[in-house]
Enzyme design. Structure first.
Site, PDB file in Angstrom:
ATOM      1  N   ALA A 110       0.832  -1.207   0.000  1.00 58.74           N
ATOM      2  CA  ALA A 110       0.000   0.000   0.000  1.00 58.74           C
ATOM      3  C   ALA A 110       0.864   1.254   0.000  1.00 58.74           C
ATOM      4  O   ALA A 110       0.582   2.229  -0.712  1.00 58.74           O
ATOM      5  CB  ALA A 110      -0.934  -0.001   1.207  1.00 58.74           C
ATOM      6  N   ASP A 111       1.920   1.247   0.785  1.00 58.54           N
ATOM      7  CA  ASP A 111       2.836   2.388   0.819  1.00 58.54           C
ATOM      8  C   ASP A 111       3.507   2.584  -0.532  1.00 58.54           C
ATOM      9  O   ASP A 111       3.631   3.717  -1.033  1.00 58.54           O
ATOM     10  CB  ASP A 111       3.915   2.160   1.882  1.00 58.54           C
ATOM     11  CG  ASP A 111       3.411   2.385   3.294  1.00 58.54           C
ATOM     12  OD1 ASP A 111       2.527   3.234   3.478  1.00 58.54           O
ATOM     13  OD2 ASP A 111       3.906   1.712   4.215  1.00 58.54           O
ATOM     14  N   ILE A 112       3.974   1.499  -1.127  1.00 55.64           N
ATOM     15  CA  ILE A 112       4.667   1.598  -2.408  1.00 55.64           C
ATOM     16  C   ILE A 112       3.710   2.092  -3.488  1.00 55.64           C
ATOM     17  O   ILE A 112       4.059   2.950  -4.311  1.00 55.64           O
ATOM     18  CB  ILE A 112       5.284   0.246  -2.792  1.00 55.64           C
ATOM     19  CG1 ILE A 112       6.378  -0.145  -1.800  1.00 55.64           C
ATOM     20  CG2 ILE A 112       5.848   0.293  -4.208  1.00 55.64           C
ATOM     21  CD1 ILE A 112       6.888  -1.567  -1.970  1.00 55.64           C
TER      22      ILE A 112
ATOM     23  N   GLY B  37       3.112   5.746  -2.977  1.00 53.31           N
ATOM     24  CA  GLY B  37       4.320   6.478  -3.311  1.00 53.31           C
ATOM     25  C   GLY B  37       4.513   6.628  -4.811  1.00 53.31           C
ATOM     26  O   GLY B  37       4.876   7.695  -5.303  1.00 53.31           O
TER      27      GLY B  37
END
Length: 398
Positions: A169-171, A174
């Site tokens: 989710a972060d990637i 980002g």
């Protein structure tokens, strides 16, 4: 020989960021030539600095996401510190923040407020669930969003759902923040105006869930969890070899199945057997399909199996460990490794995936210590040495 500069040379980015999503986005910008000024808390900085000590005493997440940046330690809770960051934003091309929902707006550092004051500025708000709606103020750590987005429900074995082994989710967020900045820069080049950009972790990962989402919405059921196997293609799985390895292979169509059967399995009779001849039949009889493949590969070493599959034109791979990735022969042959300076000395790092053959190599500048660039950045704002010293004595900067 390079003939063009890196594409983002001359672009200044100010980032009030933490953890992974926003830092990962701004590191991409730094790699491509942008100047990225990272604003951190004086009391410890980006909390990702404390996640672990695996990188020779530094946190592995921080090392991964923060090379090529300048670190400025400023207390945003102090009006003097907040005023400094606002001055930094006023002179920037891009401002990125991923503070807790509502915090940036209270500080006047949200995209809408900054863009209203500075029409050429591109300002990015990265949030967990977006600015509105019933989930807007929920904490949105990566694994929680993986669960909310349904990624965990389609990952794992039939009996055990698991999260992704990387912060998906972060990637995802980002990378959408990164591409959003690039799109906004193109638009500003045409119109002269920047503007706000919004990216949420849930929206980003929901987009990545497109295949199972459409499969479930339109087909009636979501794809089943199948471990390393593919939910709708067979054979597409990992099979053990005589030396303890695991070899993955993928048959994408029935022509490839005929080659696999005749050239690898030694079972040309299976090419036209109604129980195996079509992908639908192989998926319906997945256990039998896998058993035939496993039986043929079991006496071979991993290298022998890969060589035989390659010769037959069958897509295949070895199930590598993280250590094996670090020594992957393809990365070595293509000279993809560099050393990046850090507070603990040089650290091995991969070049970024985007390559511009007609430009210099991506920037692989140092990983900053907390507040390493505070004096230089504040001097660039016009503060005299005595003023910076006074702010440091008051705990406003570090």
């Amino acid at each position: 020989m390079s003939t063009q500069p890196l594409p983002l040379e001359g672009i200044t980015v100010v980032a009030v960021e933490q953890a992974v999503a926003a830092p990962f986005a701004t590191r991409q910008l730094a790699d491509l030539g942008a100047r990225v000024v990272k604003v951190e808390r004086p009391d410890g900085g980006d909390f990702a600095r404390g996640y672990d000590t695996a990188a020779r005493g530094l946190a592995s997440h921080f090392v991964w996401c923060n090379r090529g940046k300048e670190s400025v330690a400023i207390d945003l809770k102090d009006p003097r510190g907040l005023a400094l960051v606002r001055r930094m934003a006023a002179g920037a091309d891009v401002f990125v923040q991923n503070l807790a929902q509502g915090a940036a707006a209270r500080l006047g550092l949200d995209a809408a407020t900054l863009c209203a004051a500075h029409p050429r500025l591109i300002a990015v708000d990265v949030s967990g669930y977006g600015a509105e709606g019933p989930y807007a103020h929920r904490r949105a750590y990566d694994m929680l969003v993986q669960c909310e987005a349904g990624l965990v429900s389609v990952t794992g074995t039939p009996g055990q759902p698991v999260k992704s082994g990387v912060p998906a989710a972060d990637i995802a967020a980002g990378m959408y923040a990164f591409s959003g900045v690039l799109a906004a820069l193109v638009r500003r080049g045409a119109t002269g105006r920047g503007g706000p950009v919004e990216v949420s972790l849930l929206d980003s990962l929901a987009e990545w869930m497109g295949h199972p989402l459409h499969h479930g919405m339109h087909g009636g059921t979501a794809p089943a969890r199948t471990g390393l196997a593919h939910a709708v293609i067979a054979p597409y799985d990992a099979y053990p070899t005589a030396d303890g390895g695991l070899v993955l292979l993928s048959v994408q169509n029935d022509r490839e199945w005929r080659r696999l059967a005749g050239q690898v399995l030694g079972r040309a009779d299976l090419a036209d057997d109604p129980a195996f001849a079509t992908n639908a039949a192989r998926v319906a009889g997945r256990a039998a399909t896998d058993a035939v493949v496993a039986e043929a590969l079991a006496p071979l070493t991993a290298e022998e199996a890969l060589a035989r599959l390659d010769a037959a034109g069958i897509a295949c791979a070895r199930l590598n460990s993280v250590a094996e990735l670090a020594d992957h022969p393809q990365l070595t042959a293509r000279d993809r490794w560099r050393e990046v300076e850090s507070p603990v000395g040089p650290l091995r790092s991969l070049l970024p995936p985007i390559v511009f053959p007609d430009a210099p190599e991506p920037r692989m500048d140092r990983i900053p210590a907390l507040g390493q660039d505070t004096d230089e950045v504040l001097a660039g704002l016009g503060l005299r040495e005595a003023e910076v010293k006074k702010l440091r004595e008051a705990g406003v900067v570090a």
